[in-house]
Design an enzyme around this catalytic site. Structure first.
Site, short mmCIF file in Angstrom:
data_model
loop_
_atom_site.label_atom_id
_atom_site.label_comp_id
_atom_site.label_asym_id
_atom_site.label_seq_id
_atom_site.Cartn_x
_atom_site.Cartn_y
_atom_site.Cartn_z
N THR A 178 0.73 -23.01 14.00
CA THR A 178 -0.39 -23.73 14.65
C THR A 178 -1.56 -23.93 13.70
OG1 THR A 178 0.05 -23.06 16.88
CG2 THR A 178 -2.23 -23.44 16.38
C1 LIG Z 1 8.27 -24.22 23.79
C2 LIG Z 1 6.96 -23.71 24.28
C3 LIG Z 1 6.37 -22.52 23.94
C4 LIG Z 1 6.87 -21.53 23.00
O1 LIG Z 1 7.59 -21.83 22.08
N1 LIG Z 1 6.44 -20.26 23.25
C5 LIG Z 1 6.66 -19.23 22.24
C6 LIG Z 1 7.26 -17.99 22.83
C7 LIG Z 1 5.33 -18.95 21.59
O2 LIG Z 1 4.46 -18.34 22.18
N2 LIG Z 1 5.23 -19.42 20.35
C8 LIG Z 1 4.03 -19.19 19.57
C9 LIG Z 1 4.42 -18.39 18.34
C10 LIG Z 1 4.81 -17.07 18.84
C11 LIG Z 1 6.03 -16.73 19.32
N3 LIG Z 1 5.99 -15.45 19.73
C12 LIG Z 1 4.75 -14.95 19.55
C13 LIG Z 1 4.21 -13.70 19.82
C14 LIG Z 1 2.90 -13.47 19.51
C15 LIG Z 1 2.11 -14.48 18.95
C16 LIG Z 1 2.65 -15.74 18.67
C17 LIG Z 1 3.97 -15.95 18.98
C18 LIG Z 1 3.45 -20.51 19.14
O3 LIG Z 1 4.15 -21.50 19.00
N4 LIG Z 1 2.13 -20.50 18.99
C19 LIG Z 1 1.38 -21.68 18.57
C20 LIG Z 1 0.25 -21.93 19.56
C21 LIG Z 1 0.64 -22.52 20.87
C22 LIG Z 1 1.94 -22.99 21.14
C23 LIG Z 1 2.23 -23.55 22.38
C24 LIG Z 1 1.24 -23.66 23.35
C25 LIG Z 1 -0.05 -23.21 23.06
C26 LIG Z 1 -0.34 -22.64 21.83
C27 LIG Z 1 0.81 -21.34 17.23
O4 LIG Z 1 -0.07 -20.50 17.19
C28 LIG Z 1 1.50 -21.81 15.92
C29 LIG Z 1 2.82 -22.47 16.21
C30 LIG Z 1 1.77 -20.59 15.06
O5 LIG Z 1 2.45 -19.63 15.80
C31 LIG Z 1 5.08 -22.36 24.64
C32 LIG Z 1 4.98 -23.63 25.41
C33 LIG Z 1 3.95 -24.07 26.23
C34 LIG Z 1 4.09 -25.32 26.86
C35 LIG Z 1 5.22 -26.09 26.64
C36 LIG Z 1 6.25 -25.64 25.80
C37 LIG Z 1 6.10 -24.40 25.18
#
Ligand SMILES: CC1=C(C(=O)N[C@H](C)C(=O)N[C@@H](Cc2c[nH]c3ccccc23)C(=O)N[C@@H](Cc2ccccc2)C(=O)[C@H](C)CO)Cc2ccccc21
Length: 212
Positions: free
Chosen positions: A1
């Site tokens: 992100t």
């Molecule tokens: C596919 C999906 C989601 C998903 O992939 N969720 C996974 C489990 C998640 O939380 N991913 C985080 C990374 C992550 C996985 N497990 C974790 C445990 C602890 C902390 C972070 C994580 C992420 O993409 N976060 C995004 C932020 C984000 C993503 C989706 C919605 C809001 C914010 C981000 O910060 C960058 C990609 C770097 O990680 C969430 C979501 C919301 C709405 C629609 C679709 C999805």
């Protein structure tokens, strides 16, 4: 992100990417990382998606409840302080959240950074997320307070693009919001970073896309 926000003479500019990941698997290229808390407050999300979505929705509910009970709106400072209080209460419980709360109130436009450590900072420029170091490189190079709205929008897009180019956890599309004295306006709701790549490569006079 990669999420970013900065204060400038015409208000506040927010820009975010739209990629979600699960380990090395890219789980979405279309998520919304800006939550529209109400018509005068926005929140950005980085870290655990569920954590961010849940607690920013909770904040939105609190803001609305407060408004109905008191007939007045929470200031940006108060809304961000409320979120900080929640995260301090849940410290060491495993939440992972790096958020910005940005909005307008009777004292103007304000930008706060809040995270799961309970940190709350008021500031003029923030970038939050795995791509934030790349975004800072662009922002710290080109930011000026007296940018016009168009220049601010272009700077936000450019900073998010460069972060998505180098950070594998950032990508998808760029979403841009402008916060001003009357609330917020969504300026762009999905510029594809691949299109931006070829646009910038052409500007650089690169043959092909410069990634050869
Ligand atoms: C596919 C999906 C989601 C998903 O992939 N969720 C996974 C489990 C998640 O939380 N991913 C985080 C990374 C992550 C996985 N497990 C974790 C445990 C602890 C902390 C972070 C994580 C992420 O993409 N976060 C995004 C932020 C984000 C993503 C989706 C919605 C809001 C914010 C981000 O910060 C960058 C990609 C770097 O990680 C969430 C979501 C919301 C709405 C629609 C679709 C999805």
């Amino acid at each position: 992100t990669t999420t970013l926000g900065f204060v400038f003479k015409e208000g506040i500019l927010l820009a975010v990417d739209s990629r979600a990941s699960m380990g090395s698997f890219l789980s979405s290229e279309q998520v919304r990382k800006v939550i529209e808390i109400n018509e005068y407050l926005l929140g950005t999300m980085a870290g655990g998606a569920a954590d961010c979505q849940y607690w920013l929705a909770y904040l939105a509910n609190h803001c609305r409840t407060y408004e109905l009970k008191n007939g007045s709106k929470l200031s940006v400072a108060a809304a961000s302080k409320f979120l900080q209080g929640i995260l301090i209460g849940y410290r060491n419980s495993g939440l992972s959240m790096g958020c910005m709360i940005a909005g307008t109130d009777t004292t103007g436009q304000h930008l706060y950074y809040i995270d799961n450590d309970g940190m709350r900072l008021k500031g003029d420029i923030f970038s939050v997320g795995s791509g934030s170091t790349y975004a800072y490189g662009v922002l710290d190079n080109h930011y000026r307070y007296d940018l016009s709205l168009n220049e601010a929008v272009e700077l936000g897009i450019r900073a998010i693009y460069h972060a998505t180019h180098r950070d594998t956890a950032s990508g998808g599309v760029v979403r841009v919001y402008h916060i001003h004295k009357d609330g917020w306006t969504k300026v762009h709701d999905g510029i594809d970073v691949v299109d931006l790549h070829y646009q910038f490569a052409k500007q650089k006079g690169l043959v092909g896309d410069g990634d050869e």
